[in-house]
Motif scaffolding. Structure first.
Motif, short mmCIF file in Angstrom:
data_model
loop_
_atom_site.label_atom_id
_atom_site.label_comp_id
_atom_site.label_asym_id
_atom_site.label_seq_id
_atom_site.Cartn_x
_atom_site.Cartn_y
_atom_site.Cartn_z
N UNK A 20 1.31 3.63 -8.23
CA UNK A 20 0.99 2.65 -7.18
C UNK A 20 0.08 3.28 -6.13
N UNK A 21 0.30 4.54 -5.81
CA UNK A 21 -0.52 5.22 -4.82
C UNK A 21 -1.96 5.40 -5.24
N UNK A 22 -2.21 5.53 -6.54
CA UNK A 22 -3.59 5.69 -6.99
C UNK A 22 -4.41 4.42 -6.77
N UNK A 23 -3.75 3.27 -6.69
CA UNK A 23 -4.47 2.03 -6.43
C UNK A 23 -4.82 1.86 -4.95
N UNK A 24 -4.01 2.46 -4.07
CA UNK A 24 -4.19 2.23 -2.64
C UNK A 24 -4.89 3.37 -1.91
N UNK A 25 -4.89 4.56 -2.48
CA UNK A 25 -5.52 5.71 -1.82
C UNK A 25 -7.00 5.79 -2.16
N UNK A 26 -7.83 6.08 -1.17
CA UNK A 26 -9.25 6.19 -1.47
C UNK A 26 -9.59 7.48 -2.22
N UNK A 27 -8.78 8.51 -2.08
CA UNK A 27 -9.01 9.78 -2.76
C UNK A 27 -8.08 9.86 -3.95
N UNK A 28 -8.62 10.16 -5.10
CA UNK A 28 -7.81 10.27 -6.31
C UNK A 28 -7.26 11.69 -6.43
N UNK A 29 -5.93 11.84 -6.38
CA UNK A 29 -5.36 13.17 -6.55
C UNK A 29 -5.45 13.61 -8.01
#
Length: 133
Positions: A97-106
């Protein structure tokens, strides 16, 4: 066939998917509440905004521990297995879910080392505690 009252009860080793799902649903609600609390605190104290990533990780880790405790408590047996599974699944859900909302891809290594592994360990410990409550 009648059993003796002195006979030890049978222990069955099984995996309860119901316990894991119930723990993950509760964890999602708890994480939403913690995220709301963090955003409320940040809105009143502007100097905490720089510590947002740290506060987000603390909320995730605390929720992974709660997930493990609930999974172990609901399962009642093999709490460490249920807690480990629930902790891993919860952290995977949060990471996806965080990969959809964060501008930086970890990176995948960063996700595994800083999210899934600590969440799995906290879930494991919480499951062991929850099964013995």
């Amino acid at each position: 066939m009648k059993t003796s009252p002195w006979r030890e009860p049978e222990t069955r080793l099984g995996f309860s998917l119901r316990a894991v799902i119930k723990a993950i649903v509760l964890a999602t609600v708890a994480y939403g509440g913690l995220a709301l609390l963090v955003t409320t605190v940040i809105s009143f104290y502007g100097n905490l905004e720089t510590r947002l990533p740290l506060l987000a990780f603390v909320a995730q880790y605390l929720t992974a521990l709660i997930t493990g405790i609930v999974a172990g408590r609901v399962a009642g047996q093999s709490g460490w297995v249920h807690g480990l599974t629930a902790g891993i699944l919860f952290m995977v859900i949060v990471s996806v879910a965080g990969t959809f909302f964060l501008p930086v891809r970890p990176t995948l290594t960063g996700i595994i080392l800083w999210r899934i592994l600590p969440g799995a360990l906290l879930g494991l410990g919480g499951g062991a505690v929850g099964a013995n409550l």
